[in-house]
Design a protein around this motif. Structure first.
Motif, short mmCIF file in Angstrom:
data_model
loop_
_atom_site.label_atom_id
_atom_site.label_comp_id
_atom_site.label_asym_id
_atom_site.label_seq_id
_atom_site.Cartn_x
_atom_site.Cartn_y
_atom_site.Cartn_z
N SER A 48 10.81 8.57 4.93
CA SER A 48 9.51 8.44 4.27
C SER A 48 8.77 9.77 4.33
O SER A 48 9.07 10.62 5.18
CB SER A 48 8.67 7.35 4.94
N GLU A 57 8.71 6.41 10.48
CA GLU A 57 8.68 5.36 9.47
C GLU A 57 9.82 5.59 8.47
O GLU A 57 9.97 6.67 7.91
CB GLU A 57 7.34 5.36 8.74
N ARG A 103 10.24 7.26 -0.03
CA ARG A 103 8.99 6.53 0.00
C ARG A 103 7.86 7.40 0.52
O ARG A 103 8.06 8.26 1.37
CB ARG A 103 9.11 5.29 0.90
N LYS A 104 6.66 7.15 0.01
CA LYS A 104 5.44 7.68 0.61
C LYS A 104 4.82 6.56 1.44
O LYS A 104 4.54 5.48 0.91
CB LYS A 104 4.45 8.16 -0.45
N TYR A 105 4.64 6.84 2.73
CA TYR A 105 4.13 5.82 3.64
C TYR A 105 2.65 6.06 3.91
O TYR A 105 2.27 7.10 4.45
CB TYR A 105 4.90 5.86 4.96
N TYR A 106 1.82 5.08 3.54
CA TYR A 106 0.39 5.14 3.77
C TYR A 106 0.05 4.26 4.97
O TYR A 106 0.37 3.07 4.98
CB TYR A 106 -0.38 4.65 2.54
N ASP A 144 -1.59 1.76 7.17
CA ASP A 144 -2.39 0.59 6.82
C ASP A 144 -3.53 0.44 7.82
O ASP A 144 -3.30 0.05 8.97
CB ASP A 144 -1.52 -0.66 6.80
N ASP A 179 0.81 -1.21 0.00
CA ASP A 179 0.00 0.00 0.00
C ASP A 179 0.85 1.27 0.00
O ASP A 179 0.31 2.38 0.06
CB ASP A 179 -0.95 0.02 1.20
N ASP A 180 2.18 1.13 -0.08
CA ASP A 180 3.05 2.30 -0.12
C ASP A 180 3.56 2.55 -1.54
O ASP A 180 3.31 1.75 -2.45
CB ASP A 180 4.24 2.10 0.83
N THR A 181 4.29 3.64 -1.73
CA THR A 181 4.87 3.93 -3.04
C THR A 181 6.31 4.41 -2.88
O THR A 181 6.67 5.00 -1.87
CB THR A 181 4.08 5.03 -3.79
N CYS A 220 12.52 3.68 5.31
CA CYS A 220 12.53 2.75 4.17
C CYS A 220 13.97 2.40 3.85
O CYS A 220 14.77 3.29 3.53
CB CYS A 220 11.85 3.40 2.97
#
Length: 326
Positions: free
Chosen positions: A152, A188, A236-239, A241, A121-123, A190
């Motif tokens: 992130s 967070e 990273r973009k952290y979404y 969860d 779910d991340d990018t 990465c």
């Protein structure tokens, strides 16, 4: 395990993944019921800029997807992407056993020097591979490092997540134990790890009921011998969860947490001078989640190695018992 015997046992693979036997990085994604969210990760990987090495050769990655028993349209979606052949993709399917089991599976199926775990779910930002590769090349004594860890971004605010580094430079070297518990670098992040170390430090599978193993158990164990370079650059973009099955109070979470508290009490009590609240939480958590998972006081204390740990857990058993009833 012989990697050559399993590399072609995939369920689906894009033609691009078959053109090469080796990639600098494997981007591993564990997937369970992720048909809706994995699309944005796929789009971000398409936009990744590929760096070049000192000889002018393109540094490439492969996307390795381990489906942990999805019953939605995840498999059909990845099959379509393999046919599109935009990225080197390999897809494997296993019965539902948890992310930690998929992580070990991916380690032995990777064809690379480095492994980056990317949740479905991340990018990744377009500069991610460029940053990872260039920062890794700046390290001379690479055998002392497990990898590079970067920042992130919060997709809602656009802000970089995490606390400042305890240095005057854009990077800081430390092992994971010190990073989190001594220097209190939070947020967070990465990062990638060397594949040889992932093989040497697999995720523990002590309980078949577990569907998640706290990752810090592995990172803290690696920290006994290896450090990482924390780089103050976002990749990273952290979404957050919201569908995680271990979120909130439930037995699955207690099963996983118990082994984390056990590791902390058995290995990291000396960090109580730097992180007293974190260590105290582990001490109380041993009995709280021990009771939540049906363990007796004797079983809980038998799982603790140091005498001081047994004494501390015993003292806080009443608190753990009260919390287990909430």
């Amino acid at each position: 395990m012989d990697n050559t015997n399993i590399k072609n046992s995939y369920k689906y693979a894009s033609p691009k993944s078959k053109e090469k036997e080796y990639f600098w990085m494997t981007i591993f994604t564990p997937a369970y019921q992720r048909e809706k969210t994995m699309k944005r990760l796929y789009k971000s990987l398409i936009d990744i800029k590929l760096p070049k090495d000192k000889n002018g050769n393109i540094v490439e990655f492969e996307w390795l997807i381990i489906d942990d028993g999805s019953t939605d349209g995840t498999e059909e979606l990845v099959s379509k992407w393999c046919k599109e052949n935009i990225l080197p993709i390999r897809y494997y399917y296993q019965k539902n056993q948890g992310k930690h089991v998929a992580e070990n599976f991916a380690t032995w199926h990777s064809r690379s020097e480095m492994v980056l775990t990317m949740d479905s779910d991340d990018t990744l930002l377009p500069n991610a591979l460029e940053v990872f590769y260039s920062e890794w090349q700046k390290i001379d004594n690479k055998q002392e490092y497990k990898g590079i860890t970067c920042r992130s971004i919060d997709p809602e605010t656009g802000d970089i997540m995490g606390s400042k580094l305890p240095s005057n430079t854009y990077y800081f070297d430390a092992n994971t134990r010190d990073m989190r518990l001594k220097y209190h670098i939070k947020g967070e992040m990465c990062g990638f790890n060397r594949l040889d170390l992932k093989k040497a430090y697999p995720f523990p599978t002590p309980d078949d009921r577990m569907r998640f193993c706290p990752e810090d158990i592995v990172w803290y164990e690696m920290a006994k011998k290896y450090k990482e370079r924390i780089v103050d650059i976002p990749v990273r973009k952290y979404y957050k969860d919201t569908s995680n099955s271990i979120t909130g109070k439930n037995k699955n979470r207690s099963i996983s947490n118990y082994y984390f508290w056990q590791y902390m009490v058995n290995n990291l009590l000396s960090y109580i001078i730097y992180s007293p609240i974190t260590i105290l939480k582990s001490i109380v958590g041993m009995s709280m989640d021990g009771f939540n998972t049906g363990r007796s006081i004797k079983q809980i204390l038998n799982d603790i190695k140091p005498l001081c740990g047994k004494i501390l857990v015993t003292i806080f058993i009443p608190a753990g018992f009260i919390l287990s009833k909430r």
